[in-house]
Design a protein around this motif. Structure first.
Motif, PDB file in Angstrom:
ATOM      1  N   GLU A   1       1.057  -1.058   0.109  1.00 11.44           N
ATOM      2  CA  GLU A   1       0.123  -0.083  -0.097  1.00 11.44           C
ATOM      3  C   GLU A   1       0.742   1.274  -0.210  1.00 11.44           C
ATOM      4  OE1 GLU A   1      -2.304  -0.269   3.509  1.00 11.44           O
ATOM      5  OE2 GLU A   1      -3.700  -1.777   2.583  1.00 11.44           O
ATOM      6  N   TYR A   2       0.409   2.297  -0.596  1.00 12.87           N
ATOM      7  CA  TYR A   2       1.101   3.491  -0.675  1.00 12.87           C
ATOM      8  C   TYR A   2       0.508   4.423   0.337  1.00 12.87           C
ATOM      9  CZ  TYR A   2       2.186   1.496  -5.529  1.00 12.87           C
ATOM     10  OH  TYR A   2       2.180   0.747  -6.486  1.00 12.87           O
ATOM     11  N   THR A   3       1.213   4.759   1.242  1.00  8.01           N
ATOM     12  CA  THR A   3       0.401   5.282   2.360  1.00  8.01           C
ATOM     13  C   THR A   3       0.689   6.869   2.775  1.00  8.01           C
ATOM     14  OG1 THR A   3       2.366   4.704   3.977  1.00  8.01           O
ATOM     15  CG2 THR A   3       0.079   3.024   3.625  1.00  8.01           C
ATOM     16  N   ALA A   4       1.853   7.375   1.943  1.00  5.68           N
ATOM     17  CA  ALA A   4       2.232   8.654   2.061  1.00  5.68           C
ATOM     18  C   ALA A   4       3.430   9.049   0.662  1.00  5.68           C
ATOM     19  CB  ALA A   4       2.929   9.136   3.336  1.00  5.68           C
ATOM     20  N   LYS A   5       3.630  10.214   0.569  1.00  9.53           N
ATOM     21  CA  LYS A   5       4.708  10.881  -0.512  1.00  9.53           C
ATOM     22  C   LYS A   5       5.797  10.432  -0.086  1.00  9.53           C
ATOM     23  CE  LYS A   5       1.992  14.359  -2.861  1.00  9.53           C
ATOM     24  NZ  LYS A   5       1.937  15.634  -3.194  1.00  9.53           N
TER      25      LYS A   5
ATOM     26  N   GLU B   1       4.530 -21.377   3.132  1.00  7.18           N
ATOM     27  CA  GLU B   1       4.520 -20.014   2.682  1.00  7.18           C
ATOM     28  C   GLU B   1       4.827 -18.929   3.845  1.00  7.18           C
ATOM     29  OE1 GLU B   1       1.039 -16.725   1.436  1.00  7.18           O
ATOM     30  OE2 GLU B   1       1.302 -18.518   0.108  1.00  7.18           O
ATOM     31  N   ILE B   2       5.919 -18.072   3.587  1.00  8.79           N
ATOM     32  CA  ILE B   2       6.343 -17.213   4.865  1.00  8.79           C
ATOM     33  C   ILE B   2       6.171 -15.800   4.540  1.00  8.79           C
ATOM     34  CG2 ILE B   2       8.378 -16.475   6.264  1.00  8.79           C
ATOM     35  CD1 ILE B   2       9.461 -19.372   5.950  1.00  8.79           C
ATOM     36  N   PRO B   3       5.281 -14.963   5.340  1.00 12.21           N
ATOM     37  CA  PRO B   3       5.181 -13.605   4.927  1.00 12.21           C
ATOM     38  C   PRO B   3       6.432 -12.815   5.682  1.00 12.21           C
ATOM     39  CG  PRO B   3       4.037 -14.445   7.006  1.00 12.21           C
ATOM     40  CD  PRO B   3       4.665 -15.457   6.407  1.00 12.21           C
ATOM     41  N   VAL B   4       6.692 -12.046   4.701  1.00 13.84           N
ATOM     42  CA  VAL B   4       7.889 -11.128   5.171  1.00 13.84           C
ATOM     43  C   VAL B   4       7.208  -9.625   5.118  1.00 13.84           C
ATOM     44  CG1 VAL B   4      10.105  -9.829   4.675  1.00 13.84           C
ATOM     45  CG2 VAL B   4       9.553 -12.458   4.047  1.00 13.84           C
ATOM     46  N   ARG B   5       7.281  -9.045   6.424  1.00 14.45           N
ATOM     47  CA  ARG B   5       6.562  -7.832   6.562  1.00 14.45           C
ATOM     48  C   ARG B   5       7.681  -6.805   6.135  1.00 14.45           C
ATOM     49  NH1 ARG B   5       6.232 -10.319  11.094  1.00 14.45           N
ATOM     50  NH2 ARG B   5       8.066  -9.139  12.111  1.00 14.45           N
ATOM     51  N   VAL B   6       7.205  -5.823   5.107  1.00 12.08           N
ATOM     52  CA  VAL B   6       8.076  -4.818   4.515  1.00 12.08           C
ATOM     53  C   VAL B   6       7.441  -3.452   4.914  1.00 12.08           C
ATOM     54  CG1 VAL B   6       9.216  -6.367   2.746  1.00 12.08           C
ATOM     55  CG2 VAL B   6       7.098  -5.077   2.263  1.00 12.08           C
ATOM     56  N   LYS B   7       8.327  -2.540   4.788  1.00  7.98           N
ATOM     57  CA  LYS B   7       7.773  -1.174   4.891  1.00  7.98           C
ATOM     58  C   LYS B   7       8.853  -0.107   4.458  1.00  7.98           C
ATOM     59  CE  LYS B   7       8.681  -0.365   9.863  1.00  7.98           C
ATOM     60  NZ  LYS B   7       7.937   0.063  11.099  1.00  7.98           N
TER      61      LYS B   7
ATOM     62  N   ALA C   1       5.531   6.011   7.275  1.00 12.19           N
ATOM     63  CA  ALA C   1       5.864   4.868   6.543  1.00 12.19           C
ATOM     64  C   ALA C   1       5.205   5.583   5.105  1.00 12.19           C
ATOM     65  CB  ALA C   1       4.910   3.874   7.022  1.00 12.19           C
ATOM     66  N   VAL C   2       5.793   5.146   4.048  1.00 12.23           N
ATOM     67  CA  VAL C   2       5.395   5.743   2.819  1.00 12.23           C
ATOM     68  C   VAL C   2       4.821   4.631   1.795  1.00 12.23           C
ATOM     69  CG1 VAL C   2       6.677   7.591   2.562  1.00 12.23           C
ATOM     70  CG2 VAL C   2       7.681   5.674   1.683  1.00 12.23           C
ATOM     71  N   VAL C   3       5.536   3.312   2.219  1.00 11.02           N
ATOM     72  CA  VAL C   3       4.730   1.968   1.530  1.00 11.02           C
ATOM     73  C   VAL C   3       5.052   0.845   2.820  1.00 11.02           C
ATOM     74  CG1 VAL C   3       5.524   0.262  -0.105  1.00 11.02           C
ATOM     75  CG2 VAL C   3       5.822   2.589  -0.824  1.00 11.02           C
ATOM     76  N   GLN C   4       4.011   0.192   2.669  1.00 13.09           N
ATOM     77  CA  GLN C   4       4.104  -1.057   3.659  1.00 13.09           C
ATOM     78  C   GLN C   4       3.321  -2.202   2.991  1.00 13.09           C
ATOM     79  OE1 GLN C   4       2.753   0.827   7.249  1.00 13.09           O
ATOM     80  NE2 GLN C   4       0.478   1.025   6.710  1.00 13.09           N
ATOM     81  N   GLY C   5       3.445  -3.443   3.551  1.00 11.27           N
ATOM     82  CA  GLY C   5       2.756  -4.683   2.994  1.00 11.27           C
ATOM     83  C   GLY C   5       3.699  -5.877   3.315  1.00 11.27           C
ATOM     84  N   THR C   6       3.574  -6.756   2.462  1.00 17.79           N
ATOM     85  CA  THR C   6       3.854  -8.088   2.558  1.00 17.79           C
ATOM     86  C   THR C   6       4.517  -8.807   1.437  1.00 17.79           C
ATOM     87  OG1 THR C   6       2.303  -8.615   4.369  1.00 17.79           O
ATOM     88  CG2 THR C   6       3.253 -10.372   3.486  1.00 17.79           C
ATOM     89  N   ILE C   7       5.632  -9.461   1.616  1.00 20.72           N
ATOM     90  CA  ILE C   7       6.208 -10.397   0.347  1.00 20.72           C
ATOM     91  C   ILE C   7       6.023 -11.654   0.960  1.00 20.72           C
ATOM     92  CG2 ILE C   7       8.164 -10.778  -0.979  1.00 20.72           C
ATOM     93  CD1 ILE C   7       9.063  -7.933  -0.644  1.00 20.72           C
TER      94      ILE C   7
END
Length: 156
Positions: A99-103, A126-132, A140-146
């Motif tokens: 998700e794009y959360t800010a500039k 399947e292993i979720p990797v939290r990324v931001k 946070a400008v981008v956050q999600g899961t790989i």
């Protein structure tokens, strides 16, 4: 095959060693070079790197382009996976949701994190990797899961 985490530990002990590791690491996938990730921290279950805000990674409104940030997030995830995975296992990315959360108006810190319990599971998992991606002011400008697909290495 290069042990990525061992290389990081060896080089990080020297002045400018993290920069040298970053330059070596970005050769692993040519698209990493566009973002020029610079590692700050690497260990099991956590990786952190920075992407400098510079013309090459900016979009038409002068912010860091989200795809450059995603390249940085994928680099952090890949380094984390290499530092964490047991030698009898292998991994491949299965998907990414962000998700794009800010500039992205400053340099961006890309962080990838996992839980130890995820890597302890056996079989195909399947292993979720939290990324931001985080601006200099902590936003946070981008956050999600790989999501990674982790399997046993085939026996030779």
């Amino acid at each position: 095959m290069v042990d990525t985490y061992a290389l990081y530990r060896r080089l990080a002990a020297y002045p400018r060693g993290k920069l040298l590791f970053s330059l070596v690491f970005e050769q692993a996938a040519p698209y990493f070079r566009t973002a020029r990730p610079r590692f700050v921290e690497l260990g099991p279950h956590r990786a952190e790197l920075t992407i400098r805000k510079r013309r090459r990674v900016q979009n038409h409104i002068g912010t860091v382009h989200v795809i450059a940030i995603c390249n940085g997030l994928e680099a952090a995830m890949g380094a984390l996976a290499e530092a964490t995975i047991p030698s009898t296992r292998r991994w491949i990315p299965k998907g990414m949701e962000v998700e794009y959360t800010a500039k992205a108006t400053s340099d961006i810190t890309c962080i990838a994190e996992t839980d130890p319990a995820d890597w302890a599971r056996e079989g195909d998992v399947e292993i979720p990797v939290r990324v931001k991606g985080v601006r200099d002011d902590g936003t946070a400008v981008v956050q999600g899961t790989i999501r990674l697909w982790v399997t046993d290495k085939p026996s030779r």
